[in-house]
Write an enzyme that holds these catalytic residues in place. Sequence first.
Site, PDB file in Angstrom:
ATOM      1  N   ARG A  96       0.577  -1.013   0.204  1.00  0.00           N
ATOM      2  CA  ARG A  96       0.214  -0.383  -0.311  1.00  0.00           C
ATOM      3  C   ARG A  96       0.325   0.810   0.157  1.00  0.00           C
ATOM      4  O   ARG A  96       1.726   1.528   0.291  1.00  0.00           O
ATOM      5  CB  ARG A  96      -0.788   0.113   0.873  1.00  0.00           C
ATOM      6  CG  ARG A  96      -1.814  -0.905   1.525  1.00  0.00           C
ATOM      7  CD  ARG A  96      -2.045  -0.523   2.463  1.00  0.00           C
ATOM      8  NE  ARG A  96      -3.062  -2.222   3.664  1.00  0.00           N
ATOM      9  CZ  ARG A  96      -4.706  -1.901   3.103  1.00  0.00           C
ATOM     10  NH1 ARG A  96      -4.971  -1.412   2.730  1.00  0.00           N
ATOM     11  NH2 ARG A  96      -5.508  -3.310   3.833  1.00  0.00           N
ATOM     12  N   MET A 107      -3.389   6.633  -4.638  1.00  0.00           N
ATOM     13  CA  MET A 107      -2.519   6.548  -4.936  1.00  0.00           C
ATOM     14  C   MET A 107      -3.396   4.784  -4.587  1.00  0.00           C
ATOM     15  O   MET A 107      -4.074   4.567  -4.941  1.00  0.00           O
ATOM     16  CB  MET A 107      -1.713   6.422  -4.660  1.00  0.00           C
ATOM     17  CG  MET A 107      -1.110   8.044  -4.646  1.00  0.00           C
ATOM     18  SD  MET A 107       0.200   8.596  -3.795  1.00  0.00           S
ATOM     19  CE  MET A 107      -0.224   8.385  -2.385  1.00  0.00           C
ATOM     20  N   TYR A 861      -5.920  45.669   9.584  1.00  0.00           N
ATOM     21  CA  TYR A 861      -6.778  44.657   9.486  1.00  0.00           C
ATOM     22  C   TYR A 861      -6.490  43.655   7.915  1.00  0.00           C
ATOM     23  O   TYR A 861      -5.975  44.236   6.286  1.00  0.00           O
ATOM     24  CB  TYR A 861      -8.481  45.770   8.855  1.00  0.00           C
ATOM     25  CG  TYR A 861      -8.257  46.586   7.919  1.00  0.00           C
ATOM     26  CD1 TYR A 861      -8.884  45.595   6.631  1.00  0.00           C
ATOM     27  CD2 TYR A 861      -7.625  47.812   8.112  1.00  0.00           C
ATOM     28  CE1 TYR A 861      -9.133  47.039   5.738  1.00  0.00           C
ATOM     29  CE2 TYR A 861      -7.432  48.876   7.523  1.00  0.00           C
ATOM     30  CZ  TYR A 861      -8.675  48.527   6.023  1.00  0.00           C
ATOM     31  OH  TYR A 861      -8.432  49.510   4.963  1.00  0.00           O
TER      32      TYR A 861
END
Length: 889
Positions: A96, A107, A861
């Site tokens: 895996r 994948m 800001y």
Amino acid sequence: MTKWVYSFGAGKNEGRAEMRNLLGGKGANLAEMASIGLPVPPGFTITTEVCTAYYDNNQQYPQNLKSEVEAALAAIEAATGKNFGDQKNPLLVSVRSGARVSMPGMMDTVLNLGLNDITVEGLATGSGDARFAWDSYRRFIQMYGSVVLNVAHHRFEEIIEHVKLDGGFIEDTALSAADWAGVVESYKEMVESETGKPFPQDPNDQLWGAIGAVFGSWMNPRANTYRRLHDIPANWGTAVNVQAMVFGNMGNDCATGVCFTRDPSTGLNEFYGEYLVNAQGEDVVAGIRTPRPLSNAYAKSDEISMQDAMPAAYAELCAVREKLESHYRDMQDIEFTIERDKLYMLQTRNGKRTAAAALRIAVEMAESGLIDRPEAIQRVSPSSLDQLLHPTLDPKAVRKLFSKGLPASPGAASGIVVFSADEAELRAQKGESVILVRIETSPEDIHGMHAARGILTTRGGMTSHAAVVARGMGRACVAGAGGINVDYGAKTLAAGGITIRAGETVTIDGATGEVFAGHVAMIEPQLSGEFETLMGWADQVRRLKIRANAETPLDAETARKFGAEGIGLCRTEHMFFDPARISAVRQMIMAHDEAGRRAALAKLLPFQRDDFVALFRIMAGLPVTIRLLDPPLHEFLPHGEAELAEVAEALEMDVETMHRRAAELAEANPMLGHRGCRLGISYPEIYEMQAQAIFEAAIIVAAETGAAPVPEIMIPLVGIKRELDITRALVDRIAQHVFKDKGKTIEYSVGTMIELPRAALTADAIAQSADFFSFGTNDLTQTVFGLSRDDAGKFLPDYIAAGIVTKDPFVSIDVEGVGALVRIAAERGRATKPDLKLGICGEHGGDPASINFCESVGLDYVSCSPYRVPVARLAAAQAALGAKGDKTA
């Protein structure tokens, strides 16, 4: 010497959780689970550094990798008492992938590796179950053939479907050992026909073929797309995990499942998941069979949960749940297998979750003391909050139920039906809303899933590929709608005697699993208590103020509802396009002299004043930054002949005059032309009218509410200090005139947008005449790159794909170039005027990465679209926490 392979399980755990960058998330967590005493089959991890070296060296492995793999494989043999390739007692392994961040389904995986025509007989004898052995072999050929040999997946499925049809079988579980043996032979014949070579029989050849395929899958199209969507660098690489097989498909005392320690859709503290008896893990996550619920909390009356069917194993799994969540201090996504009533853990990772679930989990874990508040703030992705701001179905709306499936990802979506990912992407690019309909999704569909408003599948469960990916993307999804028959050839979906064709509209409700024919009306979302709690914690931490870009009352009200602390950009030109005033605007443009322009502007004055009164009422007591007229005047003129004639008639002038004036105003490059402060200098009466409207409106609202608004008048496109000197003097003069006329004064300030490189470089001089700077990063990006935002989309994807830029610079700020100019302007401006207010009002104001940059520069800001305000509030808090961490590190 570099170590390439790390073992885990059977008392030999060379890795740990914090080594995820080297071992990948899967490998690191397998080692960690084994080290805390959980039952993990032994195995080893080939590191991500091998993947990097593999691609850096023309897809060649490091020299000593083979010997390290052989040694690690021998350790598995010793731990299990089985031998790889042994005729009588064969060791089988899974191979895996495992990147450092979770990439579900992106994948490739191969199970049952080590089987061949000889070892299958040994497996049958050793297990006492020939059917299981041949089923495992056919699964291996199918996965290996698809992943390693690039044989189309559907070719294998066609063979099984023919066998089932000939035998009158519905489920795969009905096939006998002889049936599966026949399938294996058909598989091998088909593989040889497709590839020109026999299916490989040497287990070592099989192993290295699978390892190569996993590394190869790191660069496959679906993985590349996933990395691009989630900002995962290609050079991270993936690890490969080789692990002794345990089998959930040996009989009815065996099972496999996927579960979450909390509900990933809602965040409810309930054990959530699904399992299949007599199956392997791929059957659950691939959606090949529709699984059963793990616990009674999610079981329907006709479903048998694992809690009832396998109570001992379920109780053991519940103990694992508590241990893992306590250990990792986060909600876990777990894969497990039960082999002859014995539980094995195959994976744990931090679970993907919806924004609503992330909020609830973070808040509840903080309130329980499992994590602290700063960590709770960091746990929620700011961008994921967009999921909470999407519409839901109006409960009062008329609807026609078409079918029902599983509520796989919350939210509602309506759109035309498409049956392929490519068509979904193509139509979405044209601005159409689409619902992607598939029997089951696969990783190859990711681009279409991202483009679609919603996803509908007829197979698969709540942890299928479609469900997991949709939740991560914030797409509504209904999965496992088995009552729907999808016909790809005819491009139809049918249920209950109703047929819907491609191009027709459906609506899905991901919260209930319902599918409706046609469009269903939707309503604004209701934000949860956890949302307010987390936002409150974020507001206590953040330094940056959050404002909104708004010029309509609806935008302003929405912004206030989401916590905006003022308006950072009011684009006055948007107000001019209103049908009630566009005629006066055009009259002003067509006027031959100042007197004519002033007469037209006098008609506009009350409209502008009313506009500002409406905004000031909503933002009473808060700063409101108003940008004076910016775009070139020709943008307000009609373009088509019919519309031109209509306007000429309304203005009582001939069409030829209109044409002549339009030609006079035409520019080769309007973005760099007669716009912004250049207009205010050429036609000062325009800015005079706007300034008068602003001050009169502010005085009206101050008298009404007792909370005076704080107008911040912004002069656009200043590049030379003298431009600001002239226009500021104009504004100040009008202010004094209005104050004298009304007998009242209000506080106000005058500043400029920094959107030209020259303005940034001469900010020290410009600051002498400015009370504030607001960085207009949309235009600053255009002028720094010499790039038109309207045209960049034609080639920017190529630049991103080629690695020239990592992100679209109009989406996330270019720190090296544009960011450098912002930093220079901030430093030079404050060197002249230490209390100079600094903000940003481009699209970057709502981008978390750009907000992090704004925190580092020390801006006061950021301003963003109203619906991005919650995103900005949370991103600003995370940026502040990150800045504190950097200082204490």
